[in-house]
Motif scaffolding. Structure first.
Motif: not given
Length: 469
Positions: A100-110, A222-231, A293-300
């Motif tokens: 979650y911290f990485g999603f909010n700090v890192l960018t795809a380019r770097w 990718g849709d970063v918000s989907t990951y952060t919201e699920s986490i 074992v994760s059961n979030t409902g999101s396959q990814e």
């Protein structure tokens, strides 16, 4: 280690187990698409039969695989603990928090160059590429996937950084082993490696930067918000989740051995599950054994988080045991000695000698699937050649690291590559092209040898042992 207890097997007899192993590996991996375990077992069996037919007793053969396995028991225990640690740190929210911290700090380019540097720093501190891959690497794969970075590229950056830091860390077991095999001072060995590892690191950093810009410019985000919201939805975050990794790093700074450090992280992660994630003792024990074992409902998300556990390392441990048996038999009975003696005929120049050492290390890595043997055996076999050319032995230890240690994760059936697959879920065939540092360093070492750069020699009237003090 080979002891002259029976006549040295001929080169033709010595090559039989390697040919059988190579053919069996090719069939099992590329034709049948199965695991390499039986192929290596077949090779070990063939090695035992060939050794016995050449006059070796069963006691010598047994001592070969018994000795090789017994020396690596601590490493196998570390594997199992890392497997438990991965599952517990995901279930406790530690890895998701880092993601979650990485999603909010890192960018795809770097992302790729930064992950390469961060994993290098982590391995430098811990002295363990496997610990870095099994902790930071797991989180990095998740962040990279959320940012739209191909998982193979992320794994390549993680492996490159982890092995770079491991090689220049005075706490690394493989670095200590390589220097001790030839009696080279540890810090002399590390300083001499910098001549080849730093250029390889800089070139790797440039390569990952170019890859990062290429990926980001391709628009594959990718849709970063989907990951952060699920986490956020499935894990409770608190500052205390950063205590376990900080505690492990602190213990490593205090030079506490790897096993107590990892067990401390495991215990603190288990406490975090019970206190912050509302888990039960039963769930904790199940996670330790079988992983999270994760059961979030999101396959990814589920595919990303469902991993770890002691059970996940069984495959690696079994492969290590079988490969150690093969390498140990061939080493103790003199078959590898016979092969290397044949190769030593091609070492007339410094460049050819370097290429031969690297080729031998890679060959042993391929057929024994054991990076330690790929360092120890060539070190013993080519020591005399380096002395004859009045080359300081730290030139040899540097070459052994480049050819033996760094190529191990590039070989799919090697225990290092199988571990990476178990931890990150990415095969060596996929990430090897992007593990730039691992295959670039041997090339840099060869260039330096042929150009006679930093190939330090023993001055006249001075002996190598005196130089090593």
């Amino acid at each position: 280690m080979y002891k002259k207890e029976a006549p040295l097997p001929s080169i033709y007899v010595s090559l039989i187990p390697l040919l059988i192993t190579g053919l069996a590996l090719w069939v099992s991996i590329f034709v049948l698409d199965t695991q390499p375990h039986f192929a290596l077992f077949l090779g070990a069996t063939t090695a035992g039969i060939c050794a016995y037919a050449s006059g070796c007793s069963w006691e010598v053969i047994r001592e070969g695989f018994k000795g090789a396995i017994s020396r690596t028991i601590p490493a196998l225990l570390i594997l199992l603990i890392i497997g438990m640690l991965i599952g517990v740190w995901i279930s406790s929210g530690i890895v998701p928090a880092l993601m979650y911290f990485g999603f909010n700090v890192l960018t795809a380019r770097w992302f790729l160059p930064l992950i390469f540097l961060f994993c290098g720093l982590m391995s430098l501190i811990t002295g363990s590429s496997w610990t870095t891959i099994g902790t930071i690497g797991v989180a990095a794969v998740g962040v990279g996937e959320g940012l739209g970075i191909p998982v193979a590229m992320t794994a390549g950056a993680v492996v490159s950084g982890a092995f770079f830091g491991d090689k220049i860390s005075p706490m690394s077991d493989s670095t200590n082993l390589t220097s001790s095999v030839l009696g080279v001072n540890l810090f002399d060995h590390i300083r001499h490696m910098l001549y080849t590892t730093v250029p390889a690191m800089v070139l790797s950093l440039i390569a990952f930067t170019i890859l990062g810009f290429t990926v980001s410019e391709g628009g594959s985000m990718g849709d970063v918000s989907t990951y952060t919201e699920s986490i956020q939805e499935h894990f409770n975050f608190t500052f205390w989740l950063f205590i376990p990794p900080l505690a492990v790093i602190t213990l490593i700074f205090l030079k506490v051995p790897a096993i107590p450090c990892l067990i401390t992280g495991l215990i603190l992660g288990g406490v975090a599950i019970l206190l912050f994630q509302g888990g039960s003792l039963e769930q904790l024990f199940e996670t330790i054994h079988s992983g999270y074992v994760s059961n979030t409902g999101s396959q990814e998300i589920d595919a990303l988080f469902s991993r770890g556990g002691m059970e996940s390392m069984y495959n690696v441990v079994i492969l290590a045991l079988i490969s150690l048996a093969l390498g140990g038999i061939m080493d103790r009975t003199g078959m590898l000695h016979s092969i290397v003696l044949k190769l030593s005929r091609f070492v007339g120049t410094v460049g050819n000698l370097t290429v031969t050492v690297i080729f031998t290390s890679i060959l042993i890595n391929i057929f024994s699937a054991n990076q330690y043997l790929a360092v120890i055996l060539p070190g013993q076999m080519y020591e005399e050649n380096y002395r004859n050319q009045r080359l300081k032995l730290k030139n040899l230890t540097r070459t052994l690291e480049a050819g033996g240690t760094l190529t191990a994760p590039l070989i799919p059936w090697n225990s290092s590559a199988v571990f990476v697959y178990s931890a990150l879920g990415v095969s060596a065939g996929a990430y090897a092209p992007y593990a730039v540092f691992c295959w670039l360093t041997p090339l840099v070492a060869v260039v330096f040898a042929y150009a006679n750069l930093s190939m330090e020699r023993v001055p006249p009237r001075e002996t190598e042992p005196e130089d090593q003090q």
